[in-house]
Design a protein around this motif. Structure first.
Motif, PDB file in Angstrom:
ATOM      1  N   THR A  24      -6.967  -6.897  -0.660  1.00 13.59           N
ATOM      2  CA  THR A  24      -6.647  -7.310   0.717  1.00 13.59           C
ATOM      3  C   THR A  24      -7.529  -8.466   1.185  1.00 13.59           C
ATOM      4  OG1 THR A  24      -8.031  -5.483   1.500  1.00 13.59           O
ATOM      5  CG2 THR A  24      -5.652  -5.142   1.528  1.00 13.59           C
TER       6      THR A  24
ATOM      7  N   SER B  20       1.836  -5.017   1.370  1.00 15.85           N
ATOM      8  CA  SER B  20       1.534  -3.633   0.976  1.00 15.85           C
ATOM      9  C   SER B  20       2.781  -2.760   1.031  1.00 15.85           C
ATOM     10  CB  SER B  20       0.461  -3.031   1.877  1.00 15.85           C
ATOM     11  OG  SER B  20      -0.665  -3.866   1.943  1.00 15.85           O
TER      12      SER B  20
ATOM     13  N   TRP C 183      -8.591  -1.815  -3.608  1.00 17.33           N
ATOM     14  CA  TRP C 183      -7.614  -2.213  -2.591  1.00 17.33           C
ATOM     15  C   TRP C 183      -8.239  -3.149  -1.562  1.00 17.33           C
ATOM     16  CZ3 TRP C 183      -2.767  -2.643  -2.806  1.00 17.33           C
ATOM     17  CH2 TRP C 183      -2.006  -2.816  -1.645  1.00 17.33           C
TER      18      TRP C 183
END
Length: 223
Positions: free
Chosen positions: A49, A77, A45
């Motif tokens: 990002t 998200s 993740w």
């Protein structure tokens, strides 16, 4: 057709409608260890990002405020979590409703417009007339550019909602025919449903990415 579209109604068997709470389900599904110990899921993740941060930073430009990309990463998200949650049976798809999609797009667009017109007025006026436009066509270009600017939040909201509804509607339509099919056709239907579910998973990611990228591009125009 009324019964078919009633699957998208925000209502439950209880007197109190709890369907909109599914928007917050993503938070409860994240295990506690995610916040404490770095694991593979967290590394993945973080990688996603950081990639989005670099891309959004390039799109916004060098004049952007520090941390401006965070709002668009959070937006991506949230939409992606809700899109995926909607693929689970009996979970209300909040992103298929204009109440949510327009609620995300409209405040963003209004804040961009207020910021742009107050701080970069001449820059915003310059955007209404593309470079190299003949003087005769200038009034028409101003009108066209104004209309295209005004419908932006609507197109953002409708694109996301329509894509979510279309896939779910197709899955529902095919699923309802299962009880009346023969064994051979039922196997074909199952394979089709699995393939459609894979397509919907891809659409869930793509549509959240498109929403976030277009919001970023709209914000870059007011700098």
């Amino acid at each position: 057709m009324t019964n078919l579209f009633s699957t998208f109604d925000p209502s439950t068997s209880f007197n109190l409608s709890l369907n909109w709470l599914s928007t917050l389900l993503g938070i409860f599904l994240i295990p506690m260890s995610f916040w404490l110990i770095p694991n593979r899921y967290m590394f993945l993740w973080t990688k996603i990002t950081m990639t989005l941060h670099k891309e959004f930073k390039t799109l916004i430009g060098n004049n952007s405020i520090t941390g401006a990309t965070l709002i668009f990463i959070s937006l991506f998200s949230m939409i992606m979590f809700n899109n995926f949650l909607g693929l689970f049976p009996y979970i209300f798809t909040s992103t298929s409703h204009l109440a949510l999609t327009l609620g995300l797009a409209l405040p963003l667009w209004i804040s961009f417009m207020i910021y742009g017109w107050f701080n970069h007025t001449m820059h915003m006026f310059a955007h209404l007339v593309p470079q190299g436009t003949p003087p005769v066509l200038m009034p028409f270009m101003v009108l066209i550019e104004t209309i295209s600017n005004i419908i932006r939040p609507g197109t953002l909201a409708v694109r996301l909602a329509a894509n979510m509804i279309a896939g779910h509607l197709l899955l529902t339509l095919l699923g309802n025919t299962g009880s009346s099919l023969s064994f051979m056709l039922l196997n074909i239907l199952l394979i089709t449903q699995i393939l459609l579910l894979m397509l919907e998973s891809a659409v869930s990611i793509i549509q959240s990415y498109v929403f976030a990228v277009l919001s970023t591009l709209y914000s870059s125009e007011v700098n």
